[in-house]
Design an enzyme around this catalytic site. Structure first.
Site, PDB file in Angstrom:
ATOM      1  N   ALA A  99       0.836  -1.201   0.000  1.00 52.29           N
ATOM      2  CA  ALA A  99       0.000   0.000   0.000  1.00 52.29           C
ATOM      3  C   ALA A  99       0.871   1.251   0.000  1.00 52.29           C
ATOM      4  CB  ALA A  99      -0.924  -0.029   1.221  1.00 52.29           C
ATOM      5  N   THR A 109       0.021   3.964  -2.661  1.00 56.17           N
ATOM      6  CA  THR A 109      -0.833   5.034  -3.195  1.00 56.17           C
ATOM      7  C   THR A 109      -1.833   5.545  -2.158  1.00 56.17           C
ATOM      8  OG1 THR A 109      -0.636   4.025  -5.375  1.00 56.17           O
ATOM      9  CG2 THR A 109      -2.432   5.597  -5.086  1.00 56.17           C
ATOM     10  N   ILE A 141      -5.434  -0.305  -3.942  1.00 53.13           N
ATOM     11  CA  ILE A 141      -4.473  -1.311  -3.488  1.00 53.13           C
ATOM     12  C   ILE A 141      -4.878  -2.711  -3.972  1.00 53.13           C
ATOM     13  CG2 ILE A 141      -3.314  -2.300  -1.463  1.00 53.13           C
ATOM     14  CD1 ILE A 141      -2.808   0.794  -2.127  1.00 53.13           C
ATOM     15  N   GLU A 150       2.166   0.915 -11.099  1.00 53.73           N
ATOM     16  CA  GLU A 150       3.617   0.899 -10.867  1.00 53.73           C
ATOM     17  C   GLU A 150       4.358   1.905 -11.743  1.00 53.73           C
ATOM     18  OE1 GLU A 150       5.298  -2.929 -10.368  1.00 53.73           O
ATOM     19  OE2 GLU A 150       3.740  -3.506  -8.948  1.00 53.73           O
TER      20      GLU A 150
HETATM   21  C1  LIG Z   1      -6.080  -1.722 -10.737  1.00 53.63           C
HETATM   22  C2  LIG Z   1      -5.065  -0.931  -9.971  1.00 53.63           C
HETATM   23  C3  LIG Z   1      -4.230  -1.574  -9.066  1.00 53.63           C
HETATM   24  C4  LIG Z   1      -3.303  -0.834  -8.317  1.00 53.63           C
HETATM   25  N1  LIG Z   1      -2.538  -1.473  -7.379  1.00 53.63           N
HETATM   26  C5  LIG Z   1      -1.764  -0.736  -6.538  1.00 53.63           C
HETATM   27  C6  LIG Z   1      -1.090  -1.357  -5.432  1.00 53.63           C
HETATM   28  O1  LIG Z   1      -1.140  -2.579  -5.241  1.00 53.63           O
HETATM   29  N2  LIG Z   1      -0.398  -0.555  -4.585  1.00 53.63           N
HETATM   30  C7  LIG Z   1      -0.307   0.793  -4.750  1.00 53.63           C
HETATM   31  O2  LIG Z   1       0.319   1.448  -3.934  1.00 53.63           O
HETATM   32  N3  LIG Z   1      -0.922   1.408  -5.806  1.00 53.63           N
HETATM   33  C8  LIG Z   1      -1.645   0.678  -6.689  1.00 53.63           C
HETATM   34  N4  LIG Z   1      -2.305   1.286  -7.727  1.00 53.63           N
HETATM   35  C9  LIG Z   1      -2.159   2.723  -7.920  1.00 53.63           C
HETATM   36  C10 LIG Z   1      -1.283   3.066  -9.106  1.00 53.63           C
HETATM   37  O3  LIG Z   1       0.042   2.655  -8.880  1.00 53.63           O
HETATM   38  C11 LIG Z   1      -1.411   4.584  -9.348  1.00 53.63           C
HETATM   39  O4  LIG Z   1      -2.727   4.808  -9.835  1.00 53.63           O
HETATM   40  C12 LIG Z   1      -0.376   5.090 -10.302  1.00 53.63           C
HETATM   41  O5  LIG Z   1       0.882   5.052  -9.697  1.00 53.63           O
HETATM   42  C13 LIG Z   1      -0.671   6.533 -10.752  1.00 53.63           C
HETATM   43  O6  LIG Z   1      -0.915   7.334  -9.641  1.00 53.63           O
HETATM   44  P1  LIG Z   1      -2.206   8.259  -9.579  1.00 53.63           P
HETATM   45  O7  LIG Z   1      -3.377   7.424  -9.927  1.00 53.63           O
HETATM   46  O8  LIG Z   1      -2.230   8.985  -8.278  1.00 53.63           O
HETATM   47  O9  LIG Z   1      -2.001   9.294 -10.738  1.00 53.63           O
HETATM   48  P2  LIG Z   1      -1.192  10.654 -10.659  1.00 53.63           P
HETATM   49  O10 LIG Z   1       0.095  10.437  -9.969  1.00 53.63           O
HETATM   50  O11 LIG Z   1      -2.102  11.707 -10.151  1.00 53.63           O
HETATM   51  O12 LIG Z   1      -0.913  10.881 -12.202  1.00 53.63           O
HETATM   52  C14 LIG Z   1      -1.941  11.285 -13.121  1.00 53.63           C
HETATM   53  C15 LIG Z   1      -1.336  11.347 -14.511  1.00 53.63           C
HETATM   54  O13 LIG Z   1      -0.234  12.271 -14.526  1.00 53.63           O
HETATM   55  C16 LIG Z   1       0.946  11.615 -14.955  1.00 53.63           C
HETATM   56  N5  LIG Z   1       2.085  12.132 -14.198  1.00 53.63           N
HETATM   57  C17 LIG Z   1       2.294  12.068 -12.867  1.00 53.63           C
HETATM   58  N6  LIG Z   1       3.461  12.651 -12.558  1.00 53.63           N
HETATM   59  C18 LIG Z   1       3.999  13.086 -13.718  1.00 53.63           C
HETATM   60  C19 LIG Z   1       5.205  13.769 -14.052  1.00 53.63           C
HETATM   61  N7  LIG Z   1       6.103  14.104 -13.132  1.00 53.63           N
HETATM   62  N8  LIG Z   1       5.412  14.086 -15.345  1.00 53.63           N
HETATM   63  C20 LIG Z   1       4.512  13.761 -16.296  1.00 53.63           C
HETATM   64  N9  LIG Z   1       3.366  13.088 -16.043  1.00 53.63           N
HETATM   65  C21 LIG Z   1       3.111  12.762 -14.770  1.00 53.63           C
HETATM   66  C22 LIG Z   1       0.721  10.136 -14.672  1.00 53.63           C
HETATM   67  O14 LIG Z   1       1.504   9.316 -15.527  1.00 53.63           O
HETATM   68  C23 LIG Z   1      -0.761  10.001 -14.964  1.00 53.63           C
HETATM   69  O15 LIG Z   1      -0.939   9.872 -16.347  1.00 53.63           O
HETATM   70  C24 LIG Z   1      -3.196   0.565  -8.518  1.00 53.63           C
HETATM   71  C25 LIG Z   1      -4.012   1.202  -9.461  1.00 53.63           C
HETATM   72  C26 LIG Z   1      -4.948   0.476 -10.165  1.00 53.63           C
HETATM   73  C27 LIG Z   1      -5.835   1.194 -11.133  1.00 53.63           C
END
Ligand SMILES: Cc1cc2nc3c(=O)[nH]c(=O)nc-3n(C[C@H](O)[C@H](O)[C@H](O)COP(=O)(O)OP(=O)(O)OC[C@H]3O[C@@H](n4cnc5c(N)ncnc54)[C@H](O)[C@@H]3O)c2cc1C
Length: 367
Positions: free
Chosen positions: A124, A126, A158, A366
């Site tokens: 966990a 996010t 998660i 990831e």
């Molecule tokens: C089905 C599923 C399973 C998941 N499993 C897990 C898990 O087991 N554990 C866990 O911790 N998380 C998990 N996640 C969360 C996932 O890792 C995040 O959704 C992902 O890392 C993106 O983060 P965010 O959704 O907050 O998007 P944000 O970080 O808000 O990003 C939004 C958009 O902006 C882009 N972006 C962000 N920063 C930058 C930058 N510096 N430059 C350019 N573009 C950028 C991103 O690529 C994305 O397109 C899961 C998500 C899903 C949908």
């Protein structure tokens, strides 16, 4: 330079393929996806055959193999079925952190639990306010109080929540650390710890047999022994986990792409249009050739990255390149597969639309 798998690796591939042919059916995948349920029975069977945690050391219930073998398992399972394969290969998510940074007791307790078919792991990181930007000050806090740590906060999206046996949780432990990521720590919080609540997030676009949920921590008290690795080094441990895990995600993306190509090719050999099989129409043959070429390029990069990990050469750029390319290829190949099947590609019975929906996540999670 050698571009071949060892005999043992080929045997592992054949064994995974045989397991999938026997146990995976499209009906089961569609049903579990509809019910948004984890394939518990398949997970236990896959554990008995040593496929889950194949890269864990043998003394903790693993197979004693490396990341190449883990990639073979991921590729074959996701090729056989994108929904069932993805759910199974995520059964041990986050365990690499324990494998590399955990104490002897943690390895014995948690790695053998997951590889032994007795419970799923979860990591966990996010939070509702941040996914990519984990370097910022986290809202999930662990404060030292009375010789214990008291955790408060919410983690979201998660994998394996709410059915995981334990949650490896990244917390802010030093609120004044500058930069903030130097004050983060990973804790193992067991699912039945008082104050921990987990719920499932329903109606995902794809990978619907792999549960995803929200985890909330309300005055959750844990001892020092639950810390994974070093105090205030959790961010670095999490990054190391991502560098390895991205290679497995890339392998599952390649598997999904291969599965979609298999189905498109089969259909193109059977379906007739304008007096010929689809596969004999040059525009379709070009599409199929391009799909195969993209898959081969991504596959080579994935196995190079897995091989590098097995050589002890942690190369974050290579892992990220493998995941970026393989994820893109999976989505593009599935898109073309749906197109080749025409109207039937859009219908659930032919499964490529499910592969398409399952592929998209490989570009998101990831990082
Ligand atoms: C089905 C599923 C399973 C998941 N499993 C897990 C898990 O087991 N554990 C866990 O911790 N998380 C998990 N996640 C969360 C996932 O890792 C995040 O959704 C992902 O890392 C993106 O983060 P965010 O959704 O907050 O998007 P944000 O970080 O808000 O990003 C939004 C958009 O902006 C882009 N972006 C962000 N920063 C930058 C930058 N510096 N430059 C350019 N573009 C950028 C991103 O690529 C994305 O397109 C899961 C998500 C899903 C949908």
């Amino acid at each position: 330079m050698r571009f071949t798998f060892t005999e043992e690796q080929e045997d592992i591939r054949a064994a995974v393929r045989e397991f999938c042919q026997k146990e995976f059916t499209p009906e089961l995948a569609r049903e579990l996806a509809r019910r948004e349920e984890f394939p518990w029975e398949l997970y236990r069977k896959a554990c008995q055959l040593g496929f889950i945690g194949i890269h864990f050391p043998e003394e903790y219930g693993g197979g004693g193999y490396g990341y190449v073998e883990a990639a073979i398992v991921a590729e074959e399972m996701c090729r056989a079925d994108s929904t069932l394969g993805t759910a199974l290969i995520l059964a041990d998510i986050g365990c690499d952190v324990i494998m590399h940074f955990g104490t002897e007791e943690q390895k014995e307790r948690y790695l053998s639990l997951v590889a032994g078919g007795r419970g799923l792991s979860a990591i966990a990181l996010t939070e509702p306010a941040r996914g990519s930007d984990l370097a910022a000050c986290l809202d999930t806090r662990a404060i030292r109080e009375g010789g214990e740590w008291v955790i408060n906060g919410v983690k979201t999206l998660i994998t394996n929540a709410p059915v995981a046996a334990f949650y490896i949780t990244l917390c802010q432990t030093d609120l004044s650390a500058e930069p903030p990521y130097r004050g983060q720590t990973l804790f193992i919080v067991e699912a039945d710890t008082p104050g921990l609540e987990a719920s499932q997030i329903k109606d995902k676009m794809g990978i619907r047999a792999s549960p995803t949920g929200e985890v909330s921590y309300s005055d959750v008290r844990v001892p020092d022994e639950t810390i994974v690795g070093q105090l205030n080094r959790g961010f670095y441990h999490a990054l190391a986990f991502l560098d390895e895990s991205r290679v497995e995600i890339a392998a599952h993306a390649v598997g999904i792409a291969e599965g979609a190509l298999d189905r498109a090719l089969k259909y193109a050999r059977e379906r007739e249009a304008f007096g010929r099989k689809l596969v004999q129409l040059q525009a379709i043959a070009h599409k199929l050739a391009e799909m195969a070429t993209k898959i081969e390029a991504a596959r080579l990069l994935v196995y190079k990255a897995a091989w590098a990990l097995d050589q002890g050469k942690l190369d974050p750029a290579l892992s990220s390149m493998a995941k970026t390319l393989a994820g893109r290829v999976a989505v593009e190949v599935c898109d073309e597969a749906v197109q080749i099947l025409g109207g039937y590609g859009y219908i659930g019975d032919y499964d490529v639309e499910r592969y398409y929906r399952d592929a998209k996540i490989t570009e998101i999670y990831e990082g």
